[in-house]
Design a protein around this motif. Structure first.
Motif, PDB file in Angstrom:
ATOM      1  N   PHE A  22      18.700  33.461  -8.804  1.00 44.03           N
ATOM      2  CA  PHE A  22      17.886  34.604  -9.205  1.00 44.03           C
ATOM      3  C   PHE A  22      17.752  34.661 -10.728  1.00 44.03           C
ATOM      4  N   TYR A  23      18.873  34.449 -11.409  1.00 39.85           N
ATOM      5  CA  TYR A  23      18.870  34.487 -12.875  1.00 39.85           C
ATOM      6  C   TYR A  23      17.943  33.411 -13.428  1.00 39.85           C
ATOM      7  N   GLU A  24      18.093  32.194 -12.944  1.00 36.74           N
ATOM      8  CA  GLU A  24      17.277  31.088 -13.456  1.00 36.74           C
ATOM      9  C   GLU A  24      15.792  31.298 -13.147  1.00 36.74           C
ATOM     10  N   GLN A  25      15.477  31.813 -11.967  1.00 37.78           N
ATOM     11  CA  GLN A  25      14.078  32.061 -11.624  1.00 37.78           C
ATOM     12  C   GLN A  25      13.504  33.236 -12.412  1.00 37.78           C
ATOM     13  N   LEU A  34      14.170  33.850 -15.674  1.00 39.83           N
ATOM     14  CA  LEU A  34      14.010  33.551 -17.095  1.00 39.83           C
ATOM     15  C   LEU A  34      12.525  33.386 -17.417  1.00 39.83           C
ATOM     16  N   PRO A  35      12.085  33.832 -18.605  1.00 42.74           N
ATOM     17  CA  PRO A  35      10.655  33.788 -18.935  1.00 42.74           C
ATOM     18  C   PRO A  35      10.116  32.363 -19.030  1.00 42.74           C
ATOM     19  N   SER A  36       9.188  32.013 -18.153  1.00 43.48           N
ATOM     20  CA  SER A  36       8.662  30.647 -18.112  1.00 43.48           C
ATOM     21  C   SER A  36       7.880  30.289 -19.360  1.00 43.48           C
ATOM     22  N   LEU A  51      15.013  31.547 -25.945  1.00 42.00           N
ATOM     23  CA  LEU A  51      14.711  32.752 -25.188  1.00 42.00           C
ATOM     24  C   LEU A  51      14.356  32.448 -23.731  1.00 42.00           C
ATOM     25  N   GLY A  52      14.277  31.169 -23.392  1.00 43.35           N
ATOM     26  CA  GLY A  52      14.076  30.763 -22.012  1.00 43.35           C
ATOM     27  C   GLY A  52      15.359  30.296 -21.351  1.00 43.35           C
ATOM     28  N   PHE A  77      15.930  44.443  -1.281  1.00 38.95           N
ATOM     29  CA  PHE A  77      16.650  44.021  -2.484  1.00 38.95           C
ATOM     30  C   PHE A  77      15.744  43.947  -3.713  1.00 38.95           C
ATOM     31  N   THR A  78      14.477  44.284  -3.540  1.00 36.24           N
ATOM     32  CA  THR A  78      13.494  44.089  -4.611  1.00 36.24           C
ATOM     33  C   THR A  78      13.787  44.931  -5.834  1.00 36.24           C
ATOM     34  N   GLN A  79      14.109  46.217  -5.657  1.00 41.73           N
ATOM     35  CA  GLN A  79      14.330  47.082  -6.815  1.00 41.73           C
ATOM     36  C   GLN A  79      15.552  46.640  -7.620  1.00 41.73           C
ATOM     37  N   LEU A  80      16.608  46.229  -6.917  1.00 43.56           N
ATOM     38  CA  LEU A  80      17.792  45.748  -7.634  1.00 43.56           C
ATOM     39  C   LEU A  80      17.464  44.482  -8.411  1.00 43.56           C
ATOM     40  N   LEU A  81      16.772  43.542  -7.783  1.00 42.57           N
ATOM     41  CA  LEU A  81      16.412  42.310  -8.473  1.00 42.57           C
ATOM     42  C   LEU A  81      15.498  42.604  -9.653  1.00 42.57           C
ATOM     43  N   ASP A  82      14.551  43.510  -9.483  1.00 40.76           N
ATOM     44  CA  ASP A  82      13.653  43.870 -10.593  1.00 40.76           C
ATOM     45  C   ASP A  82      14.432  44.493 -11.750  1.00 40.76           C
ATOM     46  N   TRP A  83      15.432  45.318 -11.412  1.00 43.15           N
ATOM     47  CA  TRP A  83      16.256  45.953 -12.448  1.00 43.15           C
ATOM     48  C   TRP A  83      17.034  44.888 -13.230  1.00 43.15           C
ATOM     49  N   LEU A  84      17.587  43.918 -12.520  1.00 37.50           N
ATOM     50  CA  LEU A  84      18.317  42.835 -13.186  1.00 37.50           C
ATOM     51  C   LEU A  84      17.370  41.988 -14.034  1.00 37.50           C
ATOM     52  N   ARG A  85      16.160  41.742 -13.526  1.00 37.54           N
ATOM     53  CA  ARG A  85      15.180  40.976 -14.294  1.00 37.54           C
ATOM     54  C   ARG A  85      14.852  41.696 -15.606  1.00 37.54           C
ATOM     55  N   LYS A  86      14.625  42.983 -15.515  1.00 32.76           N
ATOM     56  CA  LYS A  86      14.231  43.773 -16.690  1.00 32.76           C
ATOM     57  C   LYS A  86      15.365  43.897 -17.701  1.00 32.76           C
ATOM     58  N   ASN A  87      16.580  44.098 -17.216  1.00 29.83           N
ATOM     59  CA  ASN A  87      17.699  44.391 -18.116  1.00 29.83           C
ATOM     60  C   ASN A  87      18.471  43.161 -18.573  1.00 29.83           C
ATOM     61  N   ILE A  88      18.366  42.050 -17.819  1.00 33.45           N
ATOM     62  CA  ILE A  88      19.163  40.862 -18.147  1.00 33.45           C
ATOM     63  C   ILE A  88      18.317  39.596 -18.222  1.00 33.45           C
ATOM     64  N   HIS A  89      17.661  39.241 -17.133  1.00 36.30           N
ATOM     65  CA  HIS A  89      17.022  37.925 -17.029  1.00 36.30           C
ATOM     66  C   HIS A  89      15.946  37.697 -18.083  1.00 36.30           C
ATOM     67  N   MET A  90      15.077  38.654 -18.290  1.00 40.74           N
ATOM     68  CA  MET A  90      13.913  38.453 -19.153  1.00 40.74           C
ATOM     69  C   MET A  90      14.279  38.262 -20.628  1.00 40.74           C
ATOM     70  N   HIS A  91      15.516  38.615 -20.995  1.00 44.91           N
ATOM     71  CA  HIS A  91      15.907  38.546 -22.404  1.00 44.91           C
ATOM     72  C   HIS A  91      16.394  37.157 -22.823  1.00 44.91           C
ATOM     73  N   GLY A  92      16.624  36.271 -21.871  1.00 42.79           N
ATOM     74  CA  GLY A  92      17.106  34.939 -22.237  1.00 42.79           C
ATOM     75  C   GLY A  92      18.374  35.031 -23.064  1.00 42.79           C
ATOM     76  N   ARG A  93      18.372  34.344 -24.201  1.00 37.98           N
ATOM     77  CA  ARG A  93      19.549  34.357 -25.090  1.00 37.98           C
ATOM     78  C   ARG A  93      19.409  35.342 -26.246  1.00 37.98           C
ATOM     79  N   ARG A  94      18.485  36.272 -26.122  1.00 39.47           N
ATOM     80  CA  ARG A  94      18.238  37.199 -27.230  1.00 39.47           C
ATOM     81  C   ARG A  94      19.507  37.948 -27.635  1.00 39.47           C
TER      82      ARG A  94
END
Length: 510
Positions: free
Chosen positions: A273-276, A278-280, A287-288, A452-469
């Motif tokens: 989930f984390y790897e998928q 990350l911002p393509s 940041l990817g 599980f969509t809302q939880l995954l979206d929350w993780l994407r917004k708060n963690i995944h999308m930031h990469g190594r920022r």
């Protein structure tokens, strides 16, 4: 040419060069995935050479003086966007670290690591650590050299820790474990005095083919994008990616234990989930990439334990299991199943350990690695040391090498400094899940309904999308308002297990 145009051109050159390097590194990753899944054993020596050649090439390109000059030039400009500035700053840090390692050294460690993996496989088959120890000695020697080349303050192990969890040190880990262990031991002592739950329903005969089909449906129901990923079998479950649109996980199947495949699949799903997520558009750039291994592990442990061993998950997935395994599961109640999948009992195998005793598996490996790199423990003494520590921390006897010091793949990968991130991940997971429960009304009900969509979206917004920022601690503060705090984990497990084992214990205050 205007100044802005010049900056854009230089940044485009930086992106192009870094993405070319990423192409090579992901080609290496593909070779490694094949090595651990489908490659015939006779191809090992040539595969080691191929991986070493490409690893050396990628390292040489990244540490070339012209590329370093390009990064330095861009870092001095004041007209970069925030994302561009973050990428440049992180690349400058990476460059300064990598330039300390000669290309010949990178080739040597890559080739030795590849050969060590096959020696580990052979040693597991023979159930004999001595088959693996010569290669491991080579790796430990190289890792000691690597620590000296990278430089460190305090313990030499810090140089290796920093590669997986930036700015982490033995002082920080020692303090974290000292805070965690006493209340954890107190909880375990309380559980040991209670009547043990029955998990025999998990230890029946579950045909491999049916398990595999259940595992694939499990992935689909929980949201794994199979158009951007796949699952295969391997000796040791792992997740690997070649970009955010091609993420691969592996699992292993034990026909006498359904829990082995089920929760290793969910664990690797969390990584995937984390790897998928990350911002393509940042492919090949900092940041990817994921923030740290501690954060990566927080994702797998959150899905494996906070979700996958919850009462809500049980209500949703027990009927699915009963569909696939009617003879084994048909008359099993939700309460029985929930307690069975959360049994607490000291065990030999880390990946199969419950979420309480799991931390002691990590501590044993951490202390062992620290001693190896520090020079107070020799490779040939590992089996004896391992046995003594399992007796000390978990009170169990290690019967053989396969279920003892040969059980993990990490050393054959050269991954010294990795194991502590497993415990950090569990602590972060509890803290993040507590924040998610506040942010997502009715989260437990959603999980119970298989949503599980809302939880995954929350993780994407708060963690995944930031990469190594952000660093791990910065992410943690952004999400929960404070740095890592083991009391969230202790609150979660205390509330959970006092119900499962029916004992009275005060709730842990935050």
């Amino acid at each position: 040419m205007s100044q802005l145009t010049k900056t854009e051109t230089l940044y485009e050159q930086y992106v192009q060069e870094l993405q070319q390097i990423a192409d090579i590194r992901y080609a290496v990753a593909l070779l490694q995935w094949d090595q651990e899944t489908y490659m015939p054993s006779s191809g090992a020596d040539f595969r080691s050479r191929q991986i070493a050649t490409l690893s050396e090439l990628a390292h040489s390109m990244f540490t070339a003086a012209p590329f370093g000059n390009l990064i330095e030039t861009l870092q001095q400009r004041n007209d970069l966007s925030p994302d561009q500035q973050s990428n440049i700053n992180l690349s400058r840090y990476d460059f300064e670290q990598q330039v300390k390692l000669p290309s010949a050294f990178v080739r040597s460690i890559s080739e030795t690591t590849s050969k060590a993996y096959h020696a580990w496989i052979d040693a597991r088959k023979a159930n004999d650590f001595k088959v693996f120890s010569p290669r491991l000695e080579e790796l430990v020697s190289l890792k000691k050299q690597e620590a000296e080349l990278l430089g460190y303050s305090g313990h030499p192990y810090n140089a290796l820790l920093n590669q997986f969890e930036r700015a982490c040190t033995t002082d920080i880990l020692d303090a974290a474990f000292q805070q965690l262990v006493p209340p954890l031991q107190q909880l375990l002592q309380k559980i040991s005095q209670c009547r043990q739950v029955d998990d025999h329903l998990l230890k029946q005969y579950y045909p491999e083919g049916d398990q595999w089909q259940f595992g694939m449906e499990l992935l689909q129901r929980m949201g794994f994008d199979l158009n951007a990923g796949r699952q295969d079998r391997s000796e040791h479950p792992f997740t690997i990616n070649f970009n955010s649109k091609d993420v691969r996980i592996t699992t292993r199947v034990d026909e006498q234990d359904i829990s082995n495949m089920t929760w290793s699949t969910i664990h690797e799903l969390g990584h995937a989930f984390y790897e998928q997520g990350l911002p393509s558009e940042q492919y090949g750039l900092p940041l990817g990439e994921y923030a740290s291994l501690g954060i990566h592990e927080s994702q797998s442990r959150l899905w494996e334990n906070n979700v996958g061993r919850s009462k809500a998950w049980t209500r949703n997935f027990l009927p699915v299991l009963q569909h696939y395994f009617p003879n084994q599961m048909d008359k099993v109640s939700e309460d029985h199943f929930y307690k069975a999948i959360n049994l607490v009992k000291p065990s030999l195998i880390r990946t199969e350990a419950d979420e309480l005793t799991y931390h002691f598996h990590v501590i044993i490996r951490y202390e062992l690695e620290k001693a190896l790199i520090g020079g107070s423990l020799a490779v040939h003494d590992i089996p004896e040391y391992w046995a003594s520590q399992y007796e000390k921390y978990l009170g169990i006897t290690v019967p053989d090498d396969r279920s003892g010091c040969l059980q993990d793949v990490h050393w054959s990968h050269g991954s010294f400094g990795y194991f502590p991130t497993y415990s950090m991940g569990s602590l972060y997971a509890a803290q993040f899940f507590a924040a998610a429960n506040i942010a997502i009304p009715g989260l437990e009900r959603q999980i119970e309904q298989g949503e599980f969509t809302q939880l995954l979206d929350w993780l994407r917004k708060n963690i995944h999308m930031h990469g190594r920022r952000y660093t791990s601690e910065e992410l943690c503060r952004n999400i929960s308002g404070e740095g890592i705090n083991s009391r969230y984990f202790m609150q979660y497990v205390t509330n959970k297990y006092r119900f499962i084992y029916a004992f009275q214990m005060e709730e842990v205050a935050l």
